[in-house]
Design a protein around this motif. Structure first.
Motif, PDB file in Angstrom:
ATOM      1  N   SER A   1       0.808  -1.211   0.000  1.00 24.64           N
ATOM      2  CA  SER A   1       0.000   0.000   0.000  1.00 24.64           C
ATOM      3  C   SER A   1       0.845   1.267   0.000  1.00 24.64           C
ATOM      4  CB  SER A   1      -0.928   0.025   1.228  1.00 24.64           C
ATOM      5  OG  SER A   1      -1.803  -1.078   1.216  1.00 24.64           O
ATOM      6  N   PHE A   2       1.958   1.285   0.761  1.00 23.54           N
ATOM      7  CA  PHE A   2       2.708   2.521   0.953  1.00 23.54           C
ATOM      8  C   PHE A   2       4.109   2.502   0.337  1.00 23.54           C
ATOM      9  CE2 PHE A   2      -0.357   2.559   4.489  1.00 23.54           C
ATOM     10  CZ  PHE A   2      -0.953   3.789   4.271  1.00 23.54           C
ATOM     11  N   TRP A   3       4.801   1.379   0.455  1.00 25.48           N
ATOM     12  CA  TRP A   3       6.194   1.377   0.010  1.00 25.48           C
ATOM     13  C   TRP A   3       6.321   0.997  -1.466  1.00 25.48           C
ATOM     14  CZ3 TRP A   3      10.096   3.127   3.110  1.00 25.48           C
ATOM     15  CH2 TRP A   3       9.753   3.350   4.439  1.00 25.48           C
ATOM     16  N   ARG A   4       5.458   0.134  -1.934  1.00 27.66           N
ATOM     17  CA  ARG A   4       5.419  -0.265  -3.344  1.00 27.66           C
ATOM     18  C   ARG A   4       6.811  -0.599  -3.892  1.00 27.66           C
ATOM     19  NH1 ARG A   4       0.492   0.327  -5.320  1.00 27.66           N
ATOM     20  NH2 ARG A   4      -0.960   1.759  -4.283  1.00 27.66           N
ATOM     21  N   PRO A   5       7.398  -1.708  -3.457  1.00 26.36           N
ATOM     22  CA  PRO A   5       8.711  -2.099  -3.993  1.00 26.36           C
ATOM     23  C   PRO A   5       8.607  -2.494  -5.456  1.00 26.36           C
ATOM     24  CG  PRO A   5       7.782  -3.853  -2.660  1.00 26.36           C
ATOM     25  CD  PRO A   5       6.867  -2.669  -2.492  1.00 26.36           C
ATOM     26  N   ARG A   6       9.739  -2.706  -6.068  1.00 22.80           N
ATOM     27  CA  ARG A   6       9.758  -3.093  -7.474  1.00 22.80           C
ATOM     28  C   ARG A   6       9.045  -4.440  -7.639  1.00 22.80           C
ATOM     29  NH1 ARG A   6      15.478  -2.988 -10.364  1.00 22.80           N
ATOM     30  NH2 ARG A   6      15.160  -0.800  -9.784  1.00 22.80           N
ATOM     31  N   GLY A   7       8.148  -4.486  -8.602  1.00 21.46           N
ATOM     32  CA  GLY A   7       7.374  -5.701  -8.841  1.00 21.46           C
ATOM     33  C   GLY A   7       6.198  -5.875  -7.898  1.00 21.46           C
ATOM     34  N   ALA A   8       5.820  -4.793  -7.188  1.00 21.27           N
ATOM     35  CA  ALA A   8       4.725  -4.907  -6.222  1.00 21.27           C
ATOM     36  C   ALA A   8       3.413  -5.265  -6.908  1.00 21.27           C
ATOM     37  CB  ALA A   8       4.581  -3.607  -5.439  1.00 21.27           C
ATOM     38  N   ASN A   9       3.148  -4.642  -8.042  1.00 21.51           N
ATOM     39  CA  ASN A   9       1.895  -4.929  -8.747  1.00 21.51           C
ATOM     40  C   ASN A   9       1.840  -6.370  -9.229  1.00 21.51           C
ATOM     41  OD1 ASN A   9       0.974  -2.306  -8.378  1.00 21.51           O
ATOM     42  ND2 ASN A   9       1.887  -1.589 -10.303  1.00 21.51           N
ATOM     43  N   ALA A  10       2.978  -6.872  -9.734  1.00 21.08           N
ATOM     44  CA  ALA A  10       3.019  -8.264 -10.190  1.00 21.08           C
ATOM     45  C   ALA A  10       2.817  -9.224  -9.018  1.00 21.08           C
ATOM     46  CB  ALA A  10       4.340  -8.552 -10.891  1.00 21.08           C
ATOM     47  N   LEU A  11       3.448  -8.916  -7.874  1.00 23.96           N
ATOM     48  CA  LEU A  11       3.286  -9.762  -6.687  1.00 23.96           C
ATOM     49  C   LEU A  11       1.837  -9.748  -6.210  1.00 23.96           C
ATOM     50  CD1 LEU A  11       4.402 -11.466  -4.345  1.00 23.96           C
ATOM     51  CD2 LEU A  11       5.000  -9.324  -3.185  1.00 23.96           C
ATOM     52  N   PHE A  12       1.221  -8.582  -6.222  1.00 26.79           N
ATOM     53  CA  PHE A  12      -0.172  -8.487  -5.792  1.00 26.79           C
ATOM     54  C   PHE A  12      -1.072  -9.271  -6.734  1.00 26.79           C
ATOM     55  CE2 PHE A  12      -4.256  -6.151  -5.549  1.00 26.79           C
ATOM     56  CZ  PHE A  12      -4.533  -6.386  -4.214  1.00 26.79           C
TER      57      PHE A  12
ATOM     58  N   VAL B   1      -0.246 -11.936  -8.457  1.00 29.03           N
ATOM     59  CA  VAL B   1      -0.044 -13.361  -8.184  1.00 29.03           C
ATOM     60  C   VAL B   1      -0.814 -13.780  -6.938  1.00 29.03           C
ATOM     61  CG1 VAL B   1       1.674 -15.084  -7.525  1.00 29.03           C
ATOM     62  CG2 VAL B   1       2.174 -13.475  -9.356  1.00 29.03           C
ATOM     63  N   LEU B   2      -0.774 -12.954  -5.900  1.00 29.29           N
ATOM     64  CA  LEU B   2      -1.503 -13.268  -4.673  1.00 29.29           C
ATOM     65  C   LEU B   2      -3.010 -13.314  -4.915  1.00 29.29           C
ATOM     66  CD1 LEU B   2       0.475 -11.112  -2.079  1.00 29.29           C
ATOM     67  CD2 LEU B   2       0.419 -13.607  -2.216  1.00 29.29           C
ATOM     68  N   MET B   3      -3.505 -12.404  -5.740  1.00 27.09           N
ATOM     69  CA  MET B   3      -4.935 -12.395  -6.027  1.00 27.09           C
ATOM     70  C   MET B   3      -5.347 -13.626  -6.834  1.00 27.09           C
ATOM     71  SD  MET B   3      -6.146 -10.005  -4.376  1.00 27.09           S
ATOM     72  CE  MET B   3      -4.853 -10.495  -3.219  1.00 27.09           C
ATOM     73  N   ILE B   4      -4.491 -14.041  -7.770  1.00 28.74           N
ATOM     74  CA  ILE B   4      -4.781 -15.275  -8.509  1.00 28.74           C
ATOM     75  C   ILE B   4      -4.826 -16.459  -7.551  1.00 28.74           C
ATOM     76  CG2 ILE B   4      -3.882 -16.866 -10.241  1.00 28.74           C
ATOM     77  CD1 ILE B   4      -2.778 -14.444 -11.728  1.00 28.74           C
ATOM     78  N   GLY B   5      -3.900 -16.475  -6.589  1.00 27.28           N
ATOM     79  CA  GLY B   5      -3.883 -17.558  -5.612  1.00 27.28           C
ATOM     80  C   GLY B   5      -5.118 -17.598  -4.745  1.00 27.28           C
TER      81      GLY B   5
ATOM     82  N   PRO C   1      -3.222 -15.052   0.546  1.00 24.26           N
ATOM     83  CA  PRO C   1      -3.800 -14.128  -0.448  1.00 24.26           C
ATOM     84  C   PRO C   1      -4.945 -13.283   0.099  1.00 24.26           C
ATOM     85  CG  PRO C   1      -3.417 -16.284  -1.428  1.00 24.26           C
ATOM     86  CD  PRO C   1      -3.192 -16.444   0.041  1.00 24.26           C
ATOM     87  N   MET C   2      -5.880 -13.908   0.803  1.00 18.81           N
ATOM     88  CA  MET C   2      -7.021 -13.156   1.311  1.00 18.81           C
ATOM     89  C   MET C   2      -6.607 -12.174   2.395  1.00 18.81           C
ATOM     90  SD  MET C   2     -10.110 -12.382   1.021  1.00 18.81           S
ATOM     91  CE  MET C   2     -10.566 -13.652  -0.170  1.00 18.81           C
ATOM     92  N   MET C   3      -5.678 -12.570   3.275  1.00 22.26           N
ATOM     93  CA  MET C   3      -5.219 -11.643   4.301  1.00 22.26           C
ATOM     94  C   MET C   3      -4.483 -10.454   3.694  1.00 22.26           C
ATOM     95  SD  MET C   3      -6.297 -12.786   7.201  1.00 22.26           S
ATOM     96  CE  MET C   3      -7.773 -13.174   6.235  1.00 22.26           C
ATOM     97  N   THR C   4      -3.670 -10.699   2.692  1.00 14.00           N
ATOM     98  CA  THR C   4      -2.982  -9.598   2.015  1.00 14.00           C
ATOM     99  C   THR C   4      -3.975  -8.655   1.355  1.00 14.00           C
ATOM    100  OG1 THR C   4      -1.044 -11.005   1.612  1.00 14.00           O
ATOM    101  CG2 THR C   4      -1.266  -9.033   0.264  1.00 14.00           C
ATOM    102  N   LEU C   5      -4.993  -9.206   0.716  1.00 16.04           N
ATOM    103  CA  LEU C   5      -6.013  -8.370   0.082  1.00 16.04           C
ATOM    104  C   LEU C   5      -6.742  -7.517   1.104  1.00 16.04           C
ATOM    105  CD1 LEU C   5      -7.759  -7.583  -2.373  1.00 16.04           C
ATOM    106  CD2 LEU C   5      -9.192  -9.565  -1.867  1.00 16.04           C
ATOM    107  N   LEU C   6      -7.129  -8.103   2.237  1.00 20.30           N
ATOM    108  CA  LEU C   6      -7.828  -7.354   3.276  1.00 20.30           C
ATOM    109  C   LEU C   6      -6.995  -6.174   3.776  1.00 20.30           C
ATOM    110  CD1 LEU C   6      -9.515 -10.059   5.535  1.00 20.30           C
ATOM    111  CD2 LEU C   6     -10.654  -8.344   4.158  1.00 20.30           C
ATOM    112  N   PHE C   7      -5.751  -6.458   4.172  1.00 17.86           N
ATOM    113  CA  PHE C   7      -4.922  -5.409   4.752  1.00 17.86           C
ATOM    114  C   PHE C   7      -4.483  -4.388   3.702  1.00 17.86           C
ATOM    115  CE2 PHE C   7      -4.563  -8.551   8.115  1.00 17.86           C
ATOM    116  CZ  PHE C   7      -4.604  -7.756   9.246  1.00 17.86           C
ATOM    117  N   ARG C   8      -4.230  -4.833   2.508  1.00 13.11           N
ATOM    118  CA  ARG C   8      -3.829  -3.896   1.463  1.00 13.11           C
ATOM    119  C   ARG C   8      -4.946  -2.904   1.172  1.00 13.11           C
ATOM    120  NH1 ARG C   8      -5.416  -2.266  -3.940  1.00 13.11           N
ATOM    121  NH2 ARG C   8      -3.535  -1.447  -4.955  1.00 13.11           N
TER     122      ARG C   8
END
Length: 303
Positions: free
Chosen positions: A122-133, A135-139, A177-184
């Motif tokens: 949400s805040f730091w957005r490292p390189r590849g953050a969108n791709a990682l997100f 992948v987590l959503m697909i999972g 994946p679901m926990m990351t989505l909630l907190f993000r």
């Protein structure tokens, strides 16, 4: 015209609007729907409860809605410590403690890692953050049955198959994946100015997380905890496949009690065992339901 002018100069207390009728067709429809929905869930619960305190002689009469004439809690005692779950007849209490040992670390780890992931994305957005997100959503939407065999092979190779750490790791993988989505989504709805002010004051990644983000995370923490406890406690398939014979959760033990028949099928014991298995999720929703609603309303599942 004069009447309208007279009403306009009246004080607010004197401007009395006609009251709407209490029972309108719309309200009657809503009440009918709520009553039907309540009966849909409460009638099976009532049948289970009254059956669990009836002796078998009353159950054989066939009137499942009748109140018990001679109520007894012996079926509950048998379900807890004497019912057969296969070759052993020690009741469902062993499965209860196994479920506790599986649920507590799985919930704590998944929430902790999910909170850090959501904060970073949400805040730091490292390189590849969108791709990682992505992948987590697909999972989050991949059926668990598809991953069973690869996980079995991976855990077997790591020496964690049929062990307590192995089943905790599996629940962590499926819950991430679901926990990351909630907190993000929750952190993304917070004002960016708070984060920028903390950065200007010299706060680093962990300092901002512990001092700023965590104190504001109570609503989403409640939602995440309720979701994870419910999912993990009620899980049957993953516990059956990955927990091993020494760590079978309560749901697997319940299945063994119901399907282990030696002579007469004891419906009162089966109902008591079912209610014992569901007590933890029911108590969780009963005592913390308002926190769940508050977390949803504050943005925990928005995005």
């Amino acid at each position: 015209m004069k009447r309208d002018c007279d009403l306009a100069v009246l004080p607010p207390a004197a401007r009395v609007r006609p009251r709407k009728p209490l029972l309108t067709p719309a309200r009657l429809g809503i009440y009918a729907f709520l009553l039907t929905a309540a009966l849909f869930f409460l009638v099976p619960l009532y049948v289970m409860l009254v059956t669990s305190v009836k002796p078998m002689a009353e159950i054989r009469l066939g009137n499942i809605f009748a109140l018990p004439l001679a109520p007894t809690f012996e079926p509950w005692r048998n379900a807890w410590q004497a019912a057969c779950t296969g070759l052993e007849c020690e009741g469902i209490r062993g499965g209860f403690w196994n479920s506790v040992k599986i649920t507590v670390p799985s919930v704590l780890l998944s929430i902790a890692i999910g909170a850090v992931n959501g904060y970073a994305l949400s805040f730091w957005r490292p390189r590849g953050a969108n791709a990682l997100f992505a992948v987590l959503m697909i999972g989050a939407f991949v059926p668990g049955q598809v991953l069973l065999y690869p996980l079995v092979r991976a855990l077997a190779a790591a020496g964690l198959y049929s062990s307590l750490p192995g089943i905790v790791l599996v629940h962590l993988v499926f819950g991430m994946p679901m926990m990351t989505l909630l907190f993000r989504n929750y952190y993304a709805a917070l004002p960016q100015e708070l984060f920028m002010a903390a950065r200007i004051d010299g706060g680093g990644f962990w300092r901002i997380f512990y001092s700023l983000m965590l104190p504001m995370s109570a609503p989403v923490m409640a939602v995440a905890a309720i979701m994870q406890v419910t999912n993990i406690w009620n899980d049957f398939l993953l516990g059956l496949v990955f927990a091993g014979s020494d760590n079978l959760p309560m749901t697997v033990q319940l299945n063994n009690i119901i399907n282990t028949t030696t002579g007469e099928r004891l419906y009162n014991v089966n109902m008591a065992a079912t209610l014992l298995t569901s007590l933890v999720p029911l108590a969780l929703y009963f005592f913390s339901g308002r926190w769940f609603v508050r977390g949803i309303a504050s943005g925990a599942v928005k995005g």
